[in-house]
Design a protein around this motif. Structure first.
Motif, short mmCIF file in Angstrom:
data_model
loop_
_atom_site.label_atom_id
_atom_site.label_comp_id
_atom_site.label_asym_id
_atom_site.label_seq_id
_atom_site.Cartn_x
_atom_site.Cartn_y
_atom_site.Cartn_z
N MET A 136 0.93 -1.22 -0.16
CA MET A 136 -0.02 -0.19 -0.59
C MET A 136 1.23 1.27 -0.17
O MET A 136 2.02 1.03 0.82
CB MET A 136 -1.01 0.35 0.96
CG MET A 136 -1.94 1.29 2.05
SD MET A 136 -0.83 2.20 2.26
CE MET A 136 -1.94 3.56 3.28
N GLY A 137 0.35 2.56 -0.83
CA GLY A 137 1.29 3.74 -0.84
C GLY A 137 -0.02 4.47 -0.44
O GLY A 137 -0.81 4.73 -1.43
N SER A 138 0.18 5.88 0.15
CA SER A 138 -1.00 6.73 0.12
C SER A 138 0.71 8.07 -0.14
O SER A 138 1.24 7.82 0.48
CB SER A 138 -1.97 7.09 1.43
OG SER A 138 -1.11 6.88 2.36
N VAL A 139 -0.60 9.24 -1.14
CA VAL A 139 0.45 10.14 -0.74
C VAL A 139 -1.16 11.32 -0.42
O VAL A 139 -2.37 11.45 -1.82
CB VAL A 139 0.75 10.74 -2.29
CG1 VAL A 139 1.11 12.28 -1.91
CG2 VAL A 139 1.73 10.17 -2.86
N ASP A 140 -0.83 12.38 0.40
CA ASP A 140 -2.30 12.86 1.35
C ASP A 140 -1.46 14.06 1.14
O ASP A 140 -0.89 14.32 1.88
CB ASP A 140 -3.40 12.31 2.13
CG ASP A 140 -3.60 11.10 1.97
OD1 ASP A 140 -4.25 10.59 1.18
OD2 ASP A 140 -2.88 10.00 2.55
N TYR A 141 -2.50 14.97 0.84
CA TYR A 141 -2.53 16.60 1.16
C TYR A 141 -3.52 17.42 2.50
O TYR A 141 -4.19 17.20 2.23
CB TYR A 141 -2.59 17.71 0.03
CG TYR A 141 -2.17 18.99 0.45
CD1 TYR A 141 -0.92 19.89 0.72
CD2 TYR A 141 -3.20 20.33 0.72
CE1 TYR A 141 -0.89 20.72 1.08
CE2 TYR A 141 -3.16 21.38 0.54
CZ TYR A 141 -2.10 22.13 0.90
OH TYR A 141 -1.39 22.61 1.04
N ARG A 142 -2.61 17.32 3.76
CA ARG A 142 -3.70 17.54 4.93
C ARG A 142 -3.43 19.40 4.71
O ARG A 142 -2.80 20.43 5.43
CB ARG A 142 -2.64 17.29 6.12
CG ARG A 142 -3.34 17.63 6.91
CD ARG A 142 -3.08 16.68 8.54
NE ARG A 142 -3.53 17.14 9.58
CZ ARG A 142 -3.77 16.48 11.27
NH1 ARG A 142 -2.22 15.84 11.21
NH2 ARG A 142 -4.20 16.80 11.66
N PHE A 143 -4.87 19.50 3.98
CA PHE A 143 -4.72 21.18 3.58
C PHE A 143 -5.31 21.55 4.64
O PHE A 143 -5.92 23.16 4.97
CB PHE A 143 -6.03 21.59 2.59
CG PHE A 143 -7.35 20.99 2.65
CD1 PHE A 143 -8.36 21.66 3.12
CD2 PHE A 143 -7.41 19.79 2.26
CE1 PHE A 143 -9.06 21.12 3.51
CE2 PHE A 143 -8.36 19.26 2.33
CZ PHE A 143 -9.92 19.54 2.31
N SER A 144 -6.27 21.32 5.93
CA SER A 144 -6.29 21.63 7.07
C SER A 144 -6.44 21.04 8.09
O SER A 144 -5.78 19.93 8.45
CB SER A 144 -8.45 21.60 7.32
OG SER A 144 -8.36 20.58 7.38
N ARG A 145 -6.43 21.40 9.38
CA ARG A 145 -6.34 21.11 10.61
C ARG A 145 -7.03 19.12 10.81
O ARG A 145 -6.07 18.30 11.64
CB ARG A 145 -6.78 21.23 12.23
CG ARG A 145 -5.91 21.48 13.47
CD ARG A 145 -6.26 22.28 14.24
NE ARG A 145 -6.39 23.08 14.06
CZ ARG A 145 -4.86 23.77 14.50
NH1 ARG A 145 -3.73 23.21 14.97
NH2 ARG A 145 -4.18 24.75 13.87
#
Length: 222
Positions: free
Chosen positions: A89-98
């Motif tokens: 498994m691989g994930s790329v996530d942009y945490r744009f808020s808290r």
């Protein structure tokens, strides 16, 4: 006995005052004193802490591979002796808020099953099925309020498509005209947490259902 009762009563009163006014603290000059110390809501502390958007990368290995439920079922043959690799498994996530991050989750794995004839008592399988799958899913991560930058619990929800490579072969290696038409719909729902041992590096553990039940691996934050 009277001293014990008096002490017990004093402790009960002290506990009640502590619950009402937020605590009993020690004064460096006059010893014990009581006063109003408001309880701080953990959510407010989490909400008011400094936040910076980040790019979060997770690389892990899931267990077990739930693609085995996609194998074909027949009346004449039964399948068993499952073996599997992954899913990786691989994930790329942009945490744009808290509280929220959005990105892409990809899993890849393969599984194998031997089919035996109900009417045969032999130990050799009649044929073998193999499923290779790659799932590409939109990933939504909701973070839970914890006022600790080293620990970030979350709920992961991912939806997308499966890309399959399915084939069945007999004992001689000949391809059989056989298919289970596995589902094109891919999903994963997990509850987990990141544990950062450095500012940009740590590990994660999660449990859920979809492409895997348990998953663990490395976490990177930039």
């Amino acid at each position: 006995m009277k001293k014990l009762l008096s002490l017990t009563f004093f402790l009960l009163v002290l506990q009640a005052v502590q619950a009402q006014y937020g605590g009993v603290y020690i004064s460096p000059r006059f010893g014990y004193s009581m006063g109003y110390r408001p309880h701080r809501n953990p959510y407010n502390a989490w909400r008011d802490s400094t936040f910076k958007p980040s790019l979060n990368i997770s690389i892990g290995y899931g267990f077990p591979n739930l693609d085995k439920y996609q194998f074909a079922q027949t009346y004449q043959y039964y399948n068993q002796s499952y073996t599997a690799i992954g899913p990786v498994m691989g994930s790329v996530d942009y945490r744009f808020s808290r509280a929220t991050a959005i990105g892409l989750l990809i899993t890849s794995g393969s599984s194998k099953a031997d089919y035996y004839d109900y009417n045969s008592s032999g130990n050799q399988p009649s044929f073998t099925g193999t499923l290779n799958s790659t799932a590409i899913m939109l990933d939504l991560v909701n973070y839970m309020p914890v006022n600790n930058p080293k620990v970030t619990p979350y709920l992961r929800t991912a939806l997308g498509v499966n890309v399959w490579n399915e084939h069945y072969t007999d004992g001689s290696g000949n391809k059989m005209n056989f298919s289970s038409n596995p589902s094109d719909f891919a999903y994963q729902i997990s509850l987990g947490s990141n544990f950062y041992i450095a500012d940009h590096f740590g590990f994660f553990v999660e449990a859920g259902y979809g492409k895997y039940i348990l998953n663990a691996g490395l976490s990177l934050k930039f």
